[in-house]
Scaffold this motif. Structure first.
Motif, PDB file in Angstrom:
ATOM      1  N   SER A 333       0.825  -1.211   0.000  1.00 46.13           N
ATOM      2  CA  SER A 333       0.000   0.000   0.000  1.00 46.13           C
ATOM      3  C   SER A 333       0.855   1.255   0.000  1.00 46.13           C
ATOM      4  O   SER A 333       0.442   2.296  -0.498  1.00 46.13           O
ATOM      5  N   ASP A 334       2.077   1.177   0.508  1.00 49.35           N
ATOM      6  CA  ASP A 334       2.950   2.333   0.460  1.00 49.35           C
ATOM      7  C   ASP A 334       3.461   2.496  -0.967  1.00 49.35           C
ATOM      8  O   ASP A 334       3.999   1.556  -1.561  1.00 49.35           O
ATOM      9  N   GLU A 378      -7.031   7.440  -4.873  1.00 47.95           N
ATOM     10  CA  GLU A 378      -5.940   8.194  -4.245  1.00 47.95           C
ATOM     11  C   GLU A 378      -4.642   7.411  -4.299  1.00 47.95           C
ATOM     12  O   GLU A 378      -3.584   7.918  -4.667  1.00 47.95           O
ATOM     13  N   GLN A 379      -4.748   6.128  -3.996  1.00 44.41           N
ATOM     14  CA  GLN A 379      -3.567   5.262  -3.978  1.00 44.41           C
ATOM     15  C   GLN A 379      -2.966   5.121  -5.378  1.00 44.41           C
ATOM     16  O   GLN A 379      -1.765   5.067  -5.563  1.00 44.41           O
ATOM     17  N   ARG A 380      -3.887   5.112  -6.337  1.00 43.29           N
ATOM     18  CA  ARG A 380      -3.417   4.959  -7.703  1.00 43.29           C
ATOM     19  C   ARG A 380      -2.610   6.181  -8.141  1.00 43.29           C
ATOM     20  O   ARG A 380      -1.550   6.062  -8.763  1.00 43.29           O
ATOM     21  N   GLU A 382      -1.021   8.291  -6.282  1.00 43.36           N
ATOM     22  CA  GLU A 382       0.235   8.304  -5.531  1.00 43.36           C
ATOM     23  C   GLU A 382       1.257   7.359  -6.173  1.00 43.36           C
ATOM     24  O   GLU A 382       2.429   7.686  -6.321  1.00 43.36           O
ATOM     25  N   LEU A 383       0.746   6.197  -6.559  1.00 45.47           N
ATOM     26  CA  LEU A 383       1.614   5.197  -7.170  1.00 45.47           C
ATOM     27  C   LEU A 383       2.172   5.705  -8.500  1.00 45.47           C
ATOM     28  O   LEU A 383       3.366   5.596  -8.787  1.00 45.47           O
ATOM     29  N   ASP A 384       1.277   6.323  -9.304  1.00 47.91           N
ATOM     30  CA  ASP A 384       1.716   6.882 -10.586  1.00 47.91           C
ATOM     31  C   ASP A 384       2.841   7.873 -10.387  1.00 47.91           C
ATOM     32  O   ASP A 384       3.851   7.864 -11.095  1.00 47.91           O
ATOM     33  N   TRP A 385       2.622   8.750  -9.416  1.00 45.90           N
ATOM     34  CA  TRP A 385       3.608   9.795  -9.137  1.00 45.90           C
ATOM     35  C   TRP A 385       4.950   9.169  -8.737  1.00 45.90           C
ATOM     36  O   TRP A 385       6.013   9.586  -9.181  1.00 45.90           O
ATOM     37  N   GLU A 386       4.891   8.124  -7.921  1.00 42.63           N
ATOM     38  CA  GLU A 386       6.096   7.449  -7.436  1.00 42.63           C
ATOM     39  C   GLU A 386       6.816   6.744  -8.587  1.00 42.63           C
ATOM     40  O   GLU A 386       8.035   6.788  -8.703  1.00 42.63           O
ATOM     41  N   ARG A 388       6.784   7.457 -11.700  1.00 43.06           N
ATOM     42  CA  ARG A 388       7.418   8.364 -12.651  1.00 43.06           C
ATOM     43  C   ARG A 388       8.828   8.745 -12.221  1.00 43.06           C
ATOM     44  O   ARG A 388       9.637   9.136 -13.021  1.00 43.06           O
ATOM     45  N   ARG A 389       9.101   8.641 -10.917  1.00 44.54           N
ATOM     46  CA  ARG A 389      10.433   9.006 -10.407  1.00 44.54           C
ATOM     47  C   ARG A 389      11.448   7.904 -10.675  1.00 44.54           C
ATOM     48  O   ARG A 389      12.654   8.133 -10.609  1.00 44.54           O
ATOM     49  N   VAL A 390      10.963   6.685 -10.930  1.00 43.95           N
ATOM     50  CA  VAL A 390      11.889   5.584 -11.194  1.00 43.95           C
ATOM     51  C   VAL A 390      12.235   5.582 -12.673  1.00 43.95           C
ATOM     52  O   VAL A 390      11.354   5.511 -13.527  1.00 43.95           O
ATOM     53  N   SER A 391      13.519   5.685 -12.965  1.00 40.94           N
ATOM     54  CA  SER A 391      13.898   5.724 -14.384  1.00 40.94           C
ATOM     55  C   SER A 391      14.022   4.307 -14.925  1.00 40.94           C
ATOM     56  O   SER A 391      14.244   3.353 -14.183  1.00 40.94           O
ATOM     57  N   GLY A 392      13.861   4.170 -16.221  1.00 41.63           N
ATOM     58  CA  GLY A 392      14.073   2.881 -16.878  1.00 41.63           C
ATOM     59  C   GLY A 392      12.895   1.944 -16.806  1.00 41.63           C
ATOM     60  O   GLY A 392      12.998   0.788 -17.199  1.00 41.63           O
ATOM     61  N   LEU A 393      11.771   2.439 -16.334  1.00 40.70           N
ATOM     62  CA  LEU A 393      10.594   1.577 -16.294  1.00 40.70           C
ATOM     63  C   LEU A 393       9.853   1.648 -17.627  1.00 40.70           C
ATOM     64  O   LEU A 393       9.867   2.673 -18.289  1.00 40.70           O
ATOM     65  N   PRO A 394       9.183   0.585 -18.029  1.00 39.73           N
ATOM     66  CA  PRO A 394       8.371   0.644 -19.245  1.00 39.73           C
ATOM     67  C   PRO A 394       7.110   1.462 -19.005  1.00 39.73           C
ATOM     68  O   PRO A 394       6.802   1.789 -17.860  1.00 39.73           O
ATOM     69  N   PRO A 395       6.393   1.779 -20.074  1.00 40.32           N
ATOM     70  CA  PRO A 395       5.123   2.494 -19.895  1.00 40.32           C
ATOM     71  C   PRO A 395       4.185   1.702 -18.972  1.00 40.32           C
ATOM     72  O   PRO A 395       4.192   0.478 -18.998  1.00 40.32           O
ATOM     73  N   VAL A 396       3.432   2.448 -18.156  1.00 34.51           N
ATOM     74  CA  VAL A 396       2.545   1.794 -17.198  1.00 34.51           C
ATOM     75  C   VAL A 396       1.092   2.049 -17.589  1.00 34.51           C
ATOM     76  O   VAL A 396       0.733   3.162 -17.937  1.00 34.51           O
ATOM     77  N   CYS A 397       0.276   1.020 -17.576  1.00 32.19           N
ATOM     78  CA  CYS A 397      -1.144   1.177 -17.886  1.00 32.19           C
ATOM     79  C   CYS A 397      -1.975   0.588 -16.750  1.00 32.19           C
ATOM     80  O   CYS A 397      -1.666  -0.498 -16.262  1.00 32.19           O
ATOM     81  N   HIS A 398      -3.007   1.319 -16.389  1.00 36.05           N
ATOM     82  CA  HIS A 398      -3.955   0.768 -15.419  1.00 36.05           C
ATOM     83  C   HIS A 398      -5.154   0.266 -16.172  1.00 36.05           C
ATOM     84  O   HIS A 398      -5.732   1.002 -16.965  1.00 36.05           O
ATOM     85  N   ILE A 399      -5.510  -0.971 -15.959  1.00 39.95           N
ATOM     86  CA  ILE A 399      -6.752  -1.436 -16.594  1.00 39.95           C
ATOM     87  C   ILE A 399      -7.525  -2.327 -15.632  1.00 39.95           C
ATOM     88  O   ILE A 399      -6.993  -2.795 -14.630  1.00 39.95           O
TER      89      ILE A 399
END
Lengths: 497, 675
Positions: A333-334, A378-380, A382-386, A388-399
Motif C-alpha cells: 500500500s505504500d 488516491e492510492q493509484r 500516488e503510485l503513478d507519481w512514485e 514516474r520518479r523511477v527511471s528505466g521503467l516501461p510504460p505503465v497502464c492501469h486497466i
C-alpha cells in the motif's frame, strides 16, 4: 492439426512452436551431405550451391486451425525419419500417414500429425512462391526478384500495414535499395579487379584501393544499419510476438480474452489455471500481432505446471513485446514500496534467468496494472507519481479486465509500441521483410569483412571477399557476371595493353 | 629440356617439304592450317595424342613467329601458359628458352593472381618452336597456301550437316585428305592491312594474303556466321636512336622463374637478362593524333577493336588530357630494335615518326618498320562445341584469332585443345572438354562458345570465378594428371613427374596436419612468430603456416626431422596452406556448376517451337547460341532464372522418357524370345 510434410507436417497451432524448434535444431545440427541432388537455377537460388535443406511454416502464423510445415532439400528425409520415428522406411510417397511427431533429440512427443512424403519432385528446387501470373511477369523481365516477393506478400497481406509494406516493396523500394548496393559492390569489385588485372601494365591511379576501402566500409555500415532494423519488416510480415506474462492469477488470461473479445483462454479464480501457451492473432491498429498467454510464474510442485512456467519463460525470451501483468491488489500500500516491488518484479519476469542482474529492455515491455477497480483512486495517483520518479521503467497502464476501465488507453499504448516495433512502412527506409533476405545480407556483410582481413595480405583473397558479397546480394537481386565487372573496369579506367 | 639445343634454322628448313608432291602420303589423320601459336600447338598436340599430322603454313620461316609484341605471359595470360605447359604444350618451354627478361607480375597481390611474364628473343622463340615440331614424331610440315576445304555428306550417326574430308593447296594439284582439319588462320581470313589512307589485302606485313577460297567455303558452303574485328601493331624503333636515359629502367626479377613445370631454371642466365624501359606520352602526341585523323582510315572504320589493347589514337580520343604509358621492350639479345608497347598506330609513316618524336626519350628516334592496322574475319565462336569443333561440320576445328580472340596465350591454349580433339576425333575417340571450374582454358573456351565475342577476347583473371583454385602454381595438379590419364596429350615423363609432385605435396600436407601443438609450444618453437595470446588450443602445422609471417622454411628448421625433406615445395606448401580453406568453400559451388555442365541440352532441340513457357527473347538467344549444356545456358546474357527452370524441367522430362524407353527395350527383346 499440423502436418509434417517432408517435405511436410500438420499439428495443433499451440504445438507448432515446439515442432518448429525441434525442426530448427534438427536441421541445423545435421550436416547437409555435400552431395547435391540437383542444381538449382531458380533466380532466387542461383548460387545457393550448398544445397541447404530449407523448412518453413507454409500456412502462415496464428489464426489457422491447420498448420503445414514444409521441409525441402537433401536432409529432409533424415528430418522426417528422425521426427516421426520412421527409422527404417520413409512413408509411402504422396500418402497421408498419422504419426506422433517427436523431438529428434529428447524423443519427447510434440504432437500427432499427418505426414506426407513427396520424393524427388524437382529435388532441391524451390517451387515458385507466387502464382502463374507473377512468374510470367518475372520471366518477361517486368518484375525484379524483390518485387515478386512483394507481390507474394500482398496476396497474403492480412492487415493494412502489411498491405502498405507489400505495395511499397513491390513498387521496388527494397529492390532499389539492394540494386543500389549491388551497384556499389560491382564498382568495388571492378576497381579491385582493375588493380589486379591491369595495374602492373597500366596507369591505374594510386589510391584506387583506398577508395574501395572507403566504399566497403560505408557499405558495411549501411548493411549493418539495415540488418539492425530490429526485424521490423519481418515482424510486419509475420506478426509481432506479444507475450502476456506475470505472476499466477494476475489476470493474464482475462487480458487475452479482453483483447481478442472472446473467451479464448479459460479463466478461473484458481491460481495456475493456464498451464500451456494460448495463442491468438490480432490486428492492432493495422499491425499484425500474435498474442500469447502464458502460465503464471511461480514455483510449483506440480510437474505439468513447472513445464508451463518453463515454456512461459522461454516465450518471454523470444518475445518482441512482453505485457507484464500485475494484480494491483497485491501491491504494497505504500507507494514507494510499491514502486520498488514493481521494479524487482519486472526484473524477475523479463530478465533471463541465468543473468538475473542484467538490465531488462524497457522498450520491449509494457507494465499492465490489472484489477485497477480494486485500487482506491488516491492510492493509484500516488503510485503513478512514485513510478514516474523511477527511471528505466516501461510504460505503465492501469486497466480492469473486469470493468474494461483503462482499456482504450492501454490499446493506444500497445498500438504505439507495436508500430515502433514494425516501423512505419511508409515513412522510413525500406525494412527487411524476408528472413531469406536477412540471411543473404548477413553473408554479404561477413564477406566484406574478408576483404578487410586480406586487403594488405593477399588481394586475390580480398577480392574474393567482395565477390562473395556480391554473390550473396545477387541471390536477392539477381546474378552478376564477369562481363559486367569488365564493363565497369573499361568505363572507369584508361586501360591499354 | 633446356639441355637440348635447337638445331640451326637451316636444317629445319631442309627437312620440311616445300611442295606437296614431296609428301610421303596424301592422307593424314589431322591437317593443321597455319603455323602461329594456335597452329603449332594444335599440330604438336594432335601428334602427341597419336594422330598422323600435317602442318601447312604459307611460309616455313614464319612458323613460331611472334607477329606483335615480343613477350609471353602476364596476369591471366601467364596462367594460360602454365596450363598449356601442364598439358605438355610448347609455349611454356619455348618461353623459358627464349626469355631474356623474366618477372612475376602482381607479386604483392597474392599467388592466385601472380602473372609470370617474360620478354622474348624473337629469333630464339621461333627456333625453339621449329625444332620442337621437327623432333615431334608423326608430324610433317608443308609450305603452302590452302585454296579449298573439301566437305562431303555428314556421317549420319553424328550431329552435323557436313563432314570435312581434306584440303587442296593453291599450287598443288592433288588434294590431301584428312579426317580432321584445324584452321588457325589468325588475321589472314579476308585480312586487310591499313596504314594511313592505304589499304591492302593481307594478314601480316611482308606476307602474302591468304586465298579467298577458304573464307568463301566457310561462309558460303558451310554457312558459318562471321564477323569482323581489328587489331594493330606499333612501329618498331631503332634502339640506338632512342635516348634511354630519359626513360625509367625496369629491371627483371633477379631470380628468373621458368614457365614450365619441367624446368628448374631458364636458358638465359639471371645476370644476362635485359631491362625494359618505361616512358609516357605528352600533349604533343595527342595533338598529332588529332591533326592526322583525316589521314587515318583504320580508325574511321567501324570494325570492333579491343578495349584493352587500343591504338594510341583511340586511347587519346577516349581519355584526352592524360599521359599514357609507353613501354620500350627489347626484341632480343642481339636485336637493334625496340618494341614500343602502347603505341600501336595506323597513321601514315611520316606522321608516325612525328608522333613518336613528341616523346622525350624518342625525340630523335628512327622507325625501323612502321605500325599498321589489320582487319580480319572471325567465325562467331558460338557455332563451336566445347571441343572447338564447328557444330555443323564434322571434323572441322577452329582455334585462335579465327574464333575472335587476341593474344598468343589465348591462341596457344585453343590450339592445343583443338589439336587434341581433332586427333581424338580422327582416331574415333570421343572429344573432351575442360570445365571452367578446373582451368583458365576451360573458362576461355566456355566464354567463347557459350557467350560469343563482340570484341577481341583476352583473358583476365577476373573472368575465372574460381580464381583462388585455378592458380598458376597448381596447373600441373589440375591438368597434367588428367592430360595423361584421360586426354592422352601428356608424355609419360611429364606424367611421372606430376605424380611425384602430387604425392610429395600430399605427404607434406599430411605431415603438417598431424603436427599439432599447443600455442605455448608453438611459441617456444617459433619465438619470432606473433600469435594472439588468448588462443590456448591445439594448432596444427597447417594452421600455423597460414600465418602471414610464418614460412615453410621456418617450420622446416623447427622440425627438421619431419619437414626438411619437403623443402623443394616450400612455396607451394605455403600457398596450399593459405588457400585451402577458401578452395574448400568453393568446392560446393564448383560441384553445382559441374552438375549443370553435365546436363547436356539436345543439339536437335527446336527452341522456337519448344512446348515450354519461354519468352520470345529467350527462345531467340537459345536458338542463336544453342548451348551444349544447361550450365552454358545459365551463363548466357539475357537468360532469366525462370527460363532456366523451364529448360531444366524440359530436359529432365525428356531425359526420363528416354531412360524409360531404354529400360523397355530389353524387355521387348525378352518378349520376342519367349514368343
Amino acid at each position: 492439426m499440423k502436418c509434417l510434410v517432408s517435405n511436410h507436417m500438420i499439428m495443433l497451432p499451440s504445438m507448432f512452436r515446439g515442432i518448429w524448434r525441434a525442426a530448427v535444431g534438427n536441421l541445423r545440427t545435421r550436416r547437409t551431405p555435400a552431395r547435391r541432388l540437383v542444381s538449382t537455377c531458380d533466380g532466387v537460388q542461383v548460387g545457393l550451391a550448398d544445397a541447404e535443406t530449407i523448412f518453413a511454416l507454409s500456412s502462415g502464423h496464428g489464426r489457422c486451425g491447420v498448420a503445414v510445415v514444409r521441409a525441402s532439400g537433401p536432409a529432409s528425409s533424415t528430418a522426417l525419419r528422425c521426427m516421426t520415428r520412421l527409422t527404417r522406411n520413409l512413408p509411402p510417397p504422396r500418402k497421408a500417414l498419422l504419426r506422433s511427431i517427436t523431438d529428434p533429440q529428447s524423443k519427447e512427443v510434440l504432437d500427432r500429425g499427418l505426414v506426407f512424403w513427396f520424393p524427388g519432385s524437382v529435388p532441391g528446387m524451390r517451387p515458385a512462391e507466387a502464382g502463374e501470373f507473377t512468374r510470367r511477369a518475372f520471366q518477361a523481365g517486368k518484375l525484379g526478384l524483390t518485387e515478386v516477393e512483394g507481390l507474394g506478400d500482398l496476396i497474403h497481406a492480412e492487415t493494412e500495414a502489411q498491405r502498405r509494406q507489400a505495395l511499397r516493396q513491390m513498387s521496388g523500394d527494397l529492390g532499389r535499395l539492394y540494386q543500389d548496393w549491388s551497384h556499389k559492390l560491382k564498382r568495388c569489385l571492378a576497381h579491385v579487379e582493375a588493380f589486379i588485372d591491369f595495374s602492373e601494365d597500366e596507369l591505374i591511379e594510386d589510391g584506387v584501393l583506398n577508395q574501395v576501402d572507403t566504399w566497403v566500409c560505408d557499405l558495411q555500415a549501411e548493411i549493418e544499419r539495415h540488418l539492425q532494423d530490429e526485424r521490423r519488416g519481418e515482424r510486419l510480415r509475420t506478426g509481432v510476438q506479444v507475450v502476456i506474462a506475470g505472476a499466477a492469477n494476475a489476470g493474464k488470461s482475462s487480458l487475452l480474452n479482453t483483447l481478442c473479445q472472446r473467451p479464448a483462454a479459460i479463466v478461473s479464480p484458481i491460481a495456475g489455471t493456464t498451464r500451456d501457451i494460448v495463442e491468438t492473432a490480432l490486428d492492432i491498429g493495422g499491425f499484425p500481432v500474435l498474442l500469447s498467454d502464458t502460465a503464471g510464474l511461480r514455483e510449483s510442485p506440480d510437474l505439468v505446471e513447472r513445464e508451463g512456467v518453463r515454456r512461459a519463460r522461454e516465450r518471454v525470451d523470444q518475445a518482441d513485446l512482453t505485457l507484464v501483468v500485475v494484480d494491483c491488489a497485491h501491491l504494497p500500500s505504500d507507494a514507494e514500496q510499491a514502486a520498488t516491488f514493481l521494479e524487482g518484479h519486472l526484473r524477475s519476469v523479463l530478465s533471463p534467468q541465468e543473468q538475473p542482474e542484467s538490465v531488462f529492455p524497457a522498450e520491449r515491455s509494457l507494465l499492465v496494472l490489472n484489477k485497477t477497480d480494486l485500487l482506491p483512486e488516491e492510492q493509484r495517483l500516488e503510485l503513478d507519481w512514485e513510478l514516474r520518479r523511477v527511471s528505466g521503467l516501461p510504460p505503465v497502464c492501469h486497466i480492469s479486465c473486469h470493468t474494461n476501465e483503462g482499456l482504450q488507453d492501454f490499446l493506444a499504448v500497445l498500438h504505439r509500441s507495436v508500430k515502433t516495433l514494425c516501423g512505419d512502412p511508409l515513412s522510413c527506409a525500406p525494412t527487411l521483410t524476408q528472413a531469406r533476405h536477412r540471411a543473404h545480407l548477413q553473408q554479404c556483410f561477413a564477406a566484406l569483412a574478408q576483404y578487410q582481413r586480406y586487403r594488405d595480405i593477399d588481394l586475390a583473397l580480398a577480392a574474393e571477399g567482395v565477390r562473395l558479397a556480391l554473390t550473396s546480394l545477387g541471390r536477392i537481386t539477381g546474378h552478376v557476371g564477369a562481363e559486367e565487372i569488365l564493363d565497369i573496369i573499361f568505363k572507369d579506367f584508361c586501360i591499354g595493353k | 629440356m633446356l639441355t637440348k639445343k635447337p638445331p640451326a634454322l637451316q636444317s629445319f628448313l631442309s627437312l620440311v617439304s616445300r611442295h606437296s608432291s614431296h609428301l610421303v602420303r596424301q592422307q593424314y589423320d589431322v591437317i593443321v592450317v597455319g603455323g602461329g601459336h594456335a597452329g603449332t600447338e594444335a599440330a604438336a598436340a594432335a601428334a602427341r595424342v597419336g594422330a598422323e599430322t600435317l602442318l601447312v603454313s604459307q611460309k616455313i620461316e614464319t612458323i613460331g613467329a611472334l607477329s606483335c609484341n615480343p613477350s609471353l605471359g602476364g596476369v591471366g595470360k601467364g596462367q594460360l601458359v602454365k596450363e598449356v605447359d601442364a598439358l605438355d604444350g610448347l609455349c611454356g618451354r619455348a618461353g623459358d628458352w627464349a626469355g631474356i627478361h623474366f618477372s612475376i607480375l602482381n607479386r604483392r597481390k597474392g599467388p592466385a593472381v601472380w602473372g609470370p611474364r617474360a620478354q622474348l628473343d624473337r629469333q630464339r622463340y621461333r627456333e625453339f618452336i621449329q625444332s620442337e615440331l621437327l623432333s615431334t614424331p608423326r608430324l610433317t610440315v608443308l609450305e603452302g597456301s590452302v585454296e579449298e576445304l573439301f566437305v562431303s555428306e555428314p556421317n549420319p550417326e553424328e550431329p552435323g550437316h557436313h563432314r570435312v574430308t581434306g584440303i587442296r593447296l593453291a599450287n598443288g594439284s592433288h588434294p590431301i585428305s584428312a579426317s580432321s582439319v584445324v584452321l588457325t588462320t589468325g588475321t589472314f581470313l579476308s585480312g586487310s592491312l591499313f596504314m594511313g589512307q592505304s589499304k591492302s589485302p593481307g594478314g601480316r606485313i611482308g606476307d602474302a594474303p591468304s586465298s579467298a577460297g577458304l573464307s568463301h567455303t566457310l561462309r558460303e558452303r558451310l554457312g558459318l556466321r562471321t564477323g569482323r574485328l581489328r587489331t594493330g601493331t606499333p612501329p618498331r624503333i631503332v634502339k640506338d636512336s632512342v635516348d634511354l636515359s630519359l626513360a625509367n629502367v625496369h629491371p627483371p626479377d633477379s631470380h628468373p622463374t621458368p614457365f614450365s613445370f619441367l624446368n628448374t631454371h631458364t636458358h638465359c642466365k639471371p645476370e644476362e637478362q635485359l631491362p625494359c624501359y618505361l616512358t609516357y606520352t605528352t600533349p604533343g602526341v595527342e595533338r598529332v593524333v588529332r591533326e592526322s585523323l583525316h589521314l587515318n582510315c583504320h580508325i574511321q572504320e567501324d570494325a570492333k577493336g579491343p578495349r584493352y589493347c587500343p591504338s594510341i589514337e583511340s586511347r587519346v580520343l577516349r581519355f584526352p588530357g592524360r599521359r599514357h604509358q609507353v613501354w620500350l621492350e627489347p626484341e632480343g639479345v642481339t636485336s637493334d630494335i625496340l618494341y614500343p608497347q602502347g603505341l600501336s598506330m595506323t597513321m601514315p609513316p611520316d606522321v608516325q615518326l612525328r608522333l613518336i618524336r613528341e616523346i622525350p626519350a624518342m625525340h630523335r628516334a628512327e622507325i625501323h618498320t612502321p605500325g599498321y592496322g589489320v582487319q580480319y574475319d572471325f567465325v562467331c565462336p558460338t557455332q563451336l562445341s566445347p571441343a572447338l569443333q564447328v557444330k555443323s561440320t564434322q571434323g572441322l576445328f577452329l582455334a585462335g584469332q579465327i574464333n575472335g580472340t587476341t593474344g598468343y596465350e589465348e591462341a596457344a591454349a585453343q590450339g592445343l585443345w583443338a589439336g587434341v580433339n581433332a586427333a581424338r576425333c580422327a582416331l574415333s575417340r570421343p572429344t573432351v572438354a575442360l570445365s571452367r571450374t578446373e582451368s583458365y582454358i576451360g573458362v576461355l573456351i566456355d566464354d567463347l562458345v557459350s557467350r560469343g565475342v563482340t570484341e577481341p577476347y583476352r583473358m583476365f583473371t577476373s573472368r575465372a570465378e574460381f580464381r583462388t583454385s585455378l592458380r598458376p602454381d597448381n596447373a600441373d595438379l589440375r591438368l597434367t594428371l588428367k592430360g595423361f590419364e584421360e586426354v592422352g596429350c601428356v608424355s609419360i615423363v611429364r606424367y611421372q613427374e606430376a605424380v611425384r609432385v602430387r604425392d610429395s605435396l600430399q605427404d607434406a600436407l599430411a605431415t603438417l596436419q598431424a603436427l599439432a601443438l599447443s600455442t605455448q609450444n608453438w611459441r617456444k618453437k617459433l619465438p619470432d612468430m606473433r600469435m594472439s595470446e588468448v588462443k590456448n588450443s591445439l594448432l596444427t602445422g597447417m594452421d600455423v603456416l597460414r600465418y602471414n609471417d610464418v614460412s615453410f622454411e621456418m617450420l622446416a628448421s623447427a622440425f627438421p626431422e619431419c619437414l626438411s625433406h619437403h623443402m623443394e615445395f616450400s612455396q607451394r606448401l605455403k600457398i596450399e596452406a593459405v588457400y585451402r580453406p577458401h578452395c574448400n568453400l568453393q568446392k560446393k559451388e564448383i560441384e553445382r556448376i559441374q552438375k549443370e555442365e553435365n546436363m547436356s541440352l539436345p543439339q536437335d532441340i527446336n527452341y522456337l517451337t519448344l512446348p515450354v513457357s519461354l519468352s520470345h527473347e529467350v527462345r531467340e538467344i537459345l536458338d542463336r547460341v544453342r548451348p551444349t549444356t544447361l550450365g552454358a545456358a545459365t551463363r548466357l546474357q539475357g537468360m532469366t532464372p525462370a527460363a532456366i527452370i523451364h529448360l531444366f524441367n524440359y530436359v529432365r522430362r525428356t531425359g526420363q522418357k528416354e531412360r524409360r524407353s531404354h529400360r523397355n527395350k530389353p524387355d521387348q527383346r525378352e518378349e520376342r524370345k519367349s514368343l
